[in-house]
Design an enzyme around this catalytic site. Structure first.
Site, PDB file in Angstrom:
ATOM      1  N   ASP A   8      99.436  58.797 -22.556  1.00 44.60           N
ATOM      2  CA  ASP A   8     100.129  58.050 -23.622  1.00 44.60           C
ATOM      3  C   ASP A   8     100.391  56.569 -23.299  1.00 44.60           C
ATOM      4  O   ASP A   8     101.518  56.075 -23.486  1.00 44.60           O
ATOM      5  CB  ASP A   8     101.452  58.746 -23.975  1.00 44.60           C
ATOM      6  N   LYS A 106      97.027  64.418 -29.384  1.00 46.83           N
ATOM      7  CA  LYS A 106      98.020  65.501 -29.385  1.00 46.83           C
ATOM      8  C   LYS A 106      99.173  65.170 -30.309  1.00 46.83           C
ATOM      9  O   LYS A 106      99.399  64.001 -30.640  1.00 46.83           O
ATOM     10  CB  LYS A 106      98.525  65.757 -27.961  1.00 46.83           C
ATOM     11  N   CYS A 151     106.154  63.467 -21.609  1.00 45.41           N
ATOM     12  CA  CYS A 151     104.733  63.822 -21.678  1.00 45.41           C
ATOM     13  C   CYS A 151     104.063  63.934 -20.321  1.00 45.41           C
ATOM     14  O   CYS A 151     103.184  64.770 -20.127  1.00 45.41           O
ATOM     15  CB  CYS A 151     104.016  62.880 -22.628  1.00 45.41           C
TER      16      CYS A 151
HETATM   17  C1  VGL Z   1     106.676  61.124 -25.718  1.00 44.56           C
HETATM   18  C2  VGL Z   1     108.636  61.521 -26.824  1.00 44.56           C
HETATM   19  C3  VGL Z   1     107.961  61.747 -27.998  1.00 44.56           C
HETATM   20  C4  VGL Z   1     105.985  60.771 -24.435  1.00 44.56           C
HETATM   21  C5  VGL Z   1     105.975  61.358 -26.886  1.00 44.56           C
HETATM   22  O1  VGL Z   1     104.846  60.252 -24.474  1.00 44.56           O
HETATM   23  O2  VGL Z   1     106.577  61.006 -23.363  1.00 44.56           O
HETATM   24  N1  VGL Z   1     107.995  61.216 -25.700  1.00 44.56           N
HETATM   25  N2  VGL Z   1     106.626  61.663 -28.015  1.00 44.56           N
END
Ligand code: VGL
Ligand code: ZN
Length: 205
Positions: A8, A106, A151
């Site tokens: 991410d 995702k 994540c």
């Molecule tokens: C994430 C919260 C919501 C992350 C993704 O990438 O850690 N955290 N969506």
């Protein structure tokens, strides 16, 4: 075969983004450097439809940080972030995305969140990451990215469950830290479940 998993590394998780992670930008140069030492680099993207159930704005009277029941699972509510095909969902501008061989999307199902790059939070569907890695003969993964306490953590725990030797590149991760010690606790848990915690310099030596 080893693979680097970048979790991410998207604009919304960088300082100034919709769900900013403190110092999140500092891991981008580390990702760029590590990439050059791996034959296989896979990146995940948090990739939500606008009506995603993890967005506080999609629940009347709810605020970010509150916890709700979303189709039978506890769900922390977040600011709107990483909406499919929007600027905030793009990779960090400084990330060398030409070094990425495969992207896993995702959190695409509005009904369920997916912190892990491998499965949704209820283990209802696979993202295809395990199958992809096994097909390439990967036995060991090096994981870094955002955020340590969400994540990254769930991706690491799933990588272990799926049978990969799992290394966490600690200096390549930063956390949300809803509680001040959340990232430290997350790293402890990853270690206790079998992950090796390393620094980026060790990953390339
Ligand atoms: C994430 C919260 C919501 C992350 C993704 O990438 O850690 N955290 N969506
Ligand atoms: Zn998300």
């Amino acid at each position: 075969m080893k693979a680097l998993l970048l979790i991410d590394l998207q604009i919304d998780f960088l300082p100034g983004g919709a769900l900013e992670v403190k110092e999140g930008d500092q891991v981008i140069p580390i990702a760029n450097q590590l990439m050059q030492h791996f034959d296989l680099v896979v990146a995940t993207k948090d990739w939500h439809p606008p009506n995603h159930g993890s967005f506080a704005a999609n629940h009347p009277w709810r605020k970010p940080g509150q916890v709700i029941d979303l189709n039978g699972l506890e769900q922390i509510l977040w600011n709107i972030h990483c909406v499919q095909n929007t600027f905030g969902a793009e990779f960090a501008t400084k990330l060398n995305d030409s070094g990425i061989h495969h992207i896993i999307y995702k959190g695409t199902d509005a009904e369920i969140d997916s912190y892990s790059g491998f499965h949704d939070n209820g283990y209802r569907k696979s993202t295809g990451l395990t199958e992809f890695l096994k097909e390439k003969g990967v036995e060991e993964v090096y994981i870094m990215g955002l955020a340590t306490d969400f994540c990254v953590k769930f991706s690491v725990l799933d990588a272990i469950k799926e049978g990969f030797r799992t290394n966490v590149v600690v200096d390549g991760c930063r956390g949300v830290n809803l509680a001040a010690d959340a990232s430290a606790k997350a790293l402890e848990e990853m270690k206790a479940k079998g992950a090796r915690l390393i620094q980026s310099a060790e990953a390339i030596s």
